[in-house]
Structure formats: structure tokens, C-alpha cells
Design an enzyme around this catalytic site. Structure first.
Site, mmCIF file in Angstrom:
data_model
loop_
_atom_site.group_PDB
_atom_site.id
_atom_site.type_symbol
_atom_site.label_atom_id
_atom_site.label_comp_id
_atom_site.label_asym_id
_atom_site.label_seq_id
_atom_site.Cartn_x
_atom_site.Cartn_y
_atom_site.Cartn_z
ATOM 1 N N SER A 273 0.816 -0.892 -0.545
ATOM 2 C CA SER A 273 0.177 0.355 0.161
ATOM 3 C C SER A 273 0.474 1.062 -0.365
ATOM 4 O O SER A 273 2.025 1.413 -0.730
ATOM 5 C CB SER A 273 -0.996 0.512 0.864
ATOM 6 O OG SER A 273 -2.229 0.331 1.265
ATOM 7 N N HIS A 422 -7.732 -5.553 0.243
ATOM 8 C CA HIS A 422 -6.748 -4.602 0.477
ATOM 9 C C HIS A 422 -6.184 -4.940 1.062
ATOM 10 O O HIS A 422 -6.836 -5.677 3.076
ATOM 11 C CB HIS A 422 -7.665 -3.155 0.641
ATOM 12 C CG HIS A 422 -5.786 -1.971 0.417
ATOM 13 N ND1 HIS A 422 -4.786 -2.096 -0.332
ATOM 14 C CD2 HIS A 422 -5.441 -1.397 1.912
ATOM 15 C CE1 HIS A 422 -3.612 -0.866 0.088
ATOM 16 N NE2 HIS A 422 -4.622 -0.356 0.816
HETATM 17 C C1 GCU Z 1 -4.816 5.190 1.864
HETATM 18 C C2 GCU Z 1 -4.856 5.616 0.139
HETATM 19 C C3 GCU Z 1 -3.701 4.950 -0.290
HETATM 20 C C4 GCU Z 1 -2.890 3.787 0.667
HETATM 21 C C5 GCU Z 1 -3.863 3.525 2.124
HETATM 22 C C6 GCU Z 1 -3.319 2.330 2.559
HETATM 23 O O1 GCU Z 1 -6.057 4.482 1.762
HETATM 24 O O2 GCU Z 1 -5.865 6.488 0.044
HETATM 25 O O3 GCU Z 1 -3.006 5.276 -0.935
HETATM 26 O O4 GCU Z 1 -2.259 2.897 -0.121
HETATM 27 O O5 GCU Z 1 -3.852 4.094 2.168
HETATM 28 O O6 GCU Z 1 -1.541 2.360 2.494
HETATM 29 O O7 GCU Z 1 -3.440 1.285 3.750
#
Ligand code: GCU
Length: 447
Positions: A273, A422
Site C-alpha cells: 500500500s 486490500h
Molecule cells: C489509503 C490511501 C492509499 C494507501 C492506503 C494504505 O487507503 O488512500 O493510497 O495505499 O491508505 O496505505 O493502506
């Protein structure tokens, strides 16, 4: 043990690059890169370098060379052609890729997307404490760094399995969750330390928050203000948190190169992420990383910026800049709701990993990251790998959408689309641990 570090920056710098050369001149020149004279075809600038859509300039009569299309098509839409030099000429092989185009792309990503990186510290030290927990040797390395404004430090934690010979490779994780402790038995699906070491790999981790706190009020308090006066605004194009995290991965690599238990030619940098954005940026810049693993990295990571919200409500440039104002430089804000003006897109960031192993992990339900946009960027990155005869992405088709929960593996590119949301999960790690990521050996190309 206290080890003063020696500078180990193997990145090559091109001098006399094509930008700014006189118009419509195409000439074979010699310039030095890393002390070696390299034959190089340098082509002229038409004075309008940088815009992805500009028409290629004309060649002077009698000169040969190939003009490149300004764009390539991915998923039915146009994106900048990674193999088009800023003067409109085509990259014709690994040399012009590595010594010219790579430098052009890095300069654009620094100026417009991630910001200028911090310099190599004036002084760097490694303080190592080691403890043996049986099957695994654990080391904590305090990396001391000094810049013009002061000195600071951050820790690298290292877990090395006791095997005959060196580990099969090392996963260096950029971790923004602070979730790896000192106990290798304390495993999570996100950072399964004992699973990794049981598989014969070493695991190394740095805490992103030590480098730049993930907070818009205090992100400069780690390493950034060792290099910038704290009372002054940062320059508009200075890197912010994501850049500092990537810089920290390179400083960790400086140490790993000195550790006799580690083979520095088999180190992969991994992040999930927001840290996956940083791992990709670290691996794009620092060719010492033999593998670059970006997991669910989405906007300003693996996702193509020009797709906007991808039709699935994904995070756009405008949204990421507003939600996380401390991640990227001010210059990136010029592209809020204006992605098509970017001189680059993220398939070109991935292309910068070539010919080393690029590993992209996506998840079906991770709409915020736009899995289709991540997939198309991966497909687009193959253009650079083709220069090395390594353009096989491993995919059965370049069309979205690939089979889920299956590892696709080419000679230097790996991809999977996990079912679910995610996260960095055990299923993702299975792909990374079973993916034979280091089989092509070092990141060096021998050029
Ligand atoms: C949020 C953000 C993302 C990022 C994520 C994370 O969702 O919008 O860009 O990748 O956090 O780091 O879990």
C-alpha cells in the site's frame, strides 16, 4: 559493533545527456558513465522535450535513426511511450535505456511526482547488536545518518535463518505499521517473519515512521530535517514522506551490502500500500535491489494515474494529495484533476525496474487501488523488459482481467491478482516466497 559506512552508490549518472543538445543533430558520441566510456547515440532536442504528446522532430538528411511514437495504448487509452526519448527518438537497446532514457524518467518522476531525494549522508554509521534465537540470528542495526542540519538514526531489524550457506534471498520491507517486533516468532500475515525464515529467506525491516512520521504535522521530524533547515518551507519539488521512506530503504541496503550473512545481489525491497509506493520508488532509483515487490500500492504506486478513478471510485492524484498532503511534493499538485499533463505515468516507473525482477500484487476488491490500472501498468512496463529479451509478462493475455489467485511469472516480471480486499496476506506472501524471485541473480546488467 560500530562500522563506519563507505559510500556505495552504484547508480550510474549520464553526463552530456541529450536534453538541450542542438537541434536536429544526431551523432554518435562517447561519454563516461561510472568511469567507463560508453558508446552512445545521442540525438538532438527539438527544444520541446518533455511533453508526451509532442510530435517527434525531423531527422537531418542522411542521418539514420528511429523516431518513436509519442504514445502507446493500454486498455484502449493512450499513455506516454516509455521508449521515447525526450527528443522524439526511440530507445534502441539497453544502453540508451540505461544511460539516457532511465535518467530522463528519473528526473521527471523526481520533479513532478515523488520529489527530489535526500542526498547520500555526509556520514553514515552502522551499530549492530546480534542475538541468536536458535534457528534464526537476529540483528538490530542502528543506522546513523548525518546531514548539514544534524544527525539522526533509524533501526533496521534483520532476521537471518541459520542455513548451510547464505539465505535464498532477503526481503527488505518498508513497514508503515510498526508491526514487526524483535521476536521472529511474532508473525502476522502482513509480516510473517518465521514463515519467511523457515522458507530459507532472510527478512529485514525498517519502520517508515522512524524515517518520516506518517503525519502531515511532523513528517519532517525524522530524516528530512537533517538535510533541510527546519524553520523554512521545503522547496516545492523536495521529496516528502514517501521519498524519505524510499531513501531509507537504500540506506538499509548500504548496510546489507556489508553484512557477511547476506548476499547483496539477492535483496528484494517490498512494501504494501503506501509502503508499496515507496518500495517501487526505491527500486526504480536504486539498481542494487534485485527484486522490487509492490503490493496493492494503488495511486502513485502501481496504478496508472491517467485512469483517474478508473470508473471504480479509485484514488486520484487530487484525492491523494488532499488526503495525504505530506506524502508528495507540492509540484505533484499541479496534476490534480490534470493527470494527462503529467510527463510520465506509472507504467514508466515500473519500467525503471527493468531488467531486474518486478513483482506486482493486486487484489480483486481493492477498488481504491484500481486493480485494472495496476494490471495495465504492469503490461505497459514490459516495453522496457523487451529491450533485454525479457518482455514476457507471464500473463496468458494482456487484456484485463486475468485469472485470480494464480501466479503469473515471466523471466523477470511477476504478477498476481488475489481474490479479496486490500491487504498483504498469507496468500500474497505465498506467491512471493514461492515465486523464485531471485533466480536471475543480480540487479547488475553487465553493461
Ligand atoms: C489509503 C490511501 C492509499 C494507501 C492506503 C494504505 O487507503 O488512500 O493510497 O495505499 O491508505 O496505505 O493502506
Amino acid at each position: 559493533m560500530h562500522i563506519p559506512s563507505r559510500r556505495s552508490d552504484r547508480s550510474r549518472r549520464s553526463r552530456g545527456a541529450v536534453r538541450g543538445a542542438p537541434a536536429v543533430v544526431l551523432a554518435a558520441v562517447l561519454f563516461t558513465a561510472g568511469g567507463v566510456a560508453v558508446p552512445q547515440v545521442a540525438a538532438a532536442s527539438d527544444g520541446q522535450a518533455g511533453a508526451a504528446s509532442e510530435p517527434a522532430g525531423e531527422l537531418a538528411e542522411g542521418l539514420t535513426g528511429v523516431l518513436a511514437d509519442a504514445t502507446i495504448t493500454l486498455g484502449g487509452a493512450d499513455y506516454p511511450n516509455p521508449l521515447r526519448l525526450q527528443d522524439g527518438m526511440a530507445v534502441d537497446g539497453p544502453e540508451s535505456w540505461e544511460y539516457v532514457r532511465r535518467e530522463e524518467l528519473l528526473a521527471d518522476f523526481r520533479e513532478h511526482v515523488y520529489g527530489q531525494s535526500l542526498p547520500f549522508p555526509a556520514e553514515q554509521t552502522f551499530d549492530v547488536s546480534t542475538s541468536d534465537t536458535g534457528d534464526v540470528v537476529r540483528k538490530t542495526v542502528t543506522i546513523g545518518v548525518t546531514g548539514p542540519e544534524g544527525s539522526g538514526s533509524f533501526d533496521l531489524r534483520l532476521f537471518v535463518p541459520q542455513t548451510d550457506g547464505q539465505p535464498r534471498g532477503t526481503f527488505l520491507m518498508i513497514d508503515h505499521r510498526g508491526s514487526v517486533g524483535d521476536d521472529p516468532g511474532r508473525s502476522s500475515s502482513y509480516a510473517p517473519v518465521s514463515t519467511i525464515t523457515d522458507a530459507g529467506y532472510a527478512f529485514a525491516v525498517i519502520d517508515a515512521n522512524d524515517l518520516a512520521p506518517d503525519d502531515s504535522g511532523s513528517y519532517r521530524d525524522g530524516v528530512i530535517d537533517l538535510f533541510h533547515p527546519s524553520g523554512q518551507d521545503l522547496p516545492d519539488d523536495a521529496g516528502r514522506a514517501i521519498s524519505a521512506w524510499a531513501w531509507g530503504a537504500s540506506r538499509a541496503m548500504d548496510y546489507l551490502e556489508t553484512d557477511p550473512d547476506i548476499d547483496p545481489s539477492t535483496v528484494g525491497v517490498i512494501g504494501h500500500s503506501r509502503s508499496g509506493k515507496a518500495s517501487l520508488w526505491a527500486g526504480a532509483q536504486d539498481t542494487r535491489f534485485a527484486a522490487v515487490i509492490t503490493n496493492n500500492s494503488g495511486s502513485t504506486g502501481a496504478k496508472l494515474a491517467r485512469r483517474g478513478d478508473g470508473g471504480v471510485g479509485a484514488e486520484t492524484v487530487a484525492r491523494i494529495n488532499s488526503s495525504f498532503p505530506h506524502w508528495f511534493p507540492q509540484t505533484y499538485r499541479e496534476y490534480n484533476d490534470n493527470e494527462s499533463a503529467l510527463p510520465v505515468d506509472q507504467h514508466e516507473l515500473m519500467a525503471l525496474v527493468a531488467p531486474r525482477r518486478l513483482v506486482v500484487g493486486s487484489a480483486t476488491d481493492d477498488a481504491n487501488a484500481d486493480p485494472e490500472g495496476e494490471f495495465l501498468a504492469y503490461v505497459g512496463a514490459a516495453r522496457a523488459y523487451e529491450l533485454y529479451g525479457l518482455g514476457d509478462t507471464g500473463l496468458s493475455s494482456a487484456a484485463w482481467r486475468p485469472e485470480t489467485d494464480r501466479a503469473f511469472r515471466g523471466p523477470a516480471m511477476s504478477y498476481h491478482l488475489r481474490s479479496g480486499g486490500h491487504g498483504l496476506t498469507g496468500a500474497d506472501w505465498d506467491h512471493y516466497l514461492e515465486g523464485d524471485l531471485f533466480s536471475r541473480g543480480t540487479g547488475a546488467t553487465g553493461l
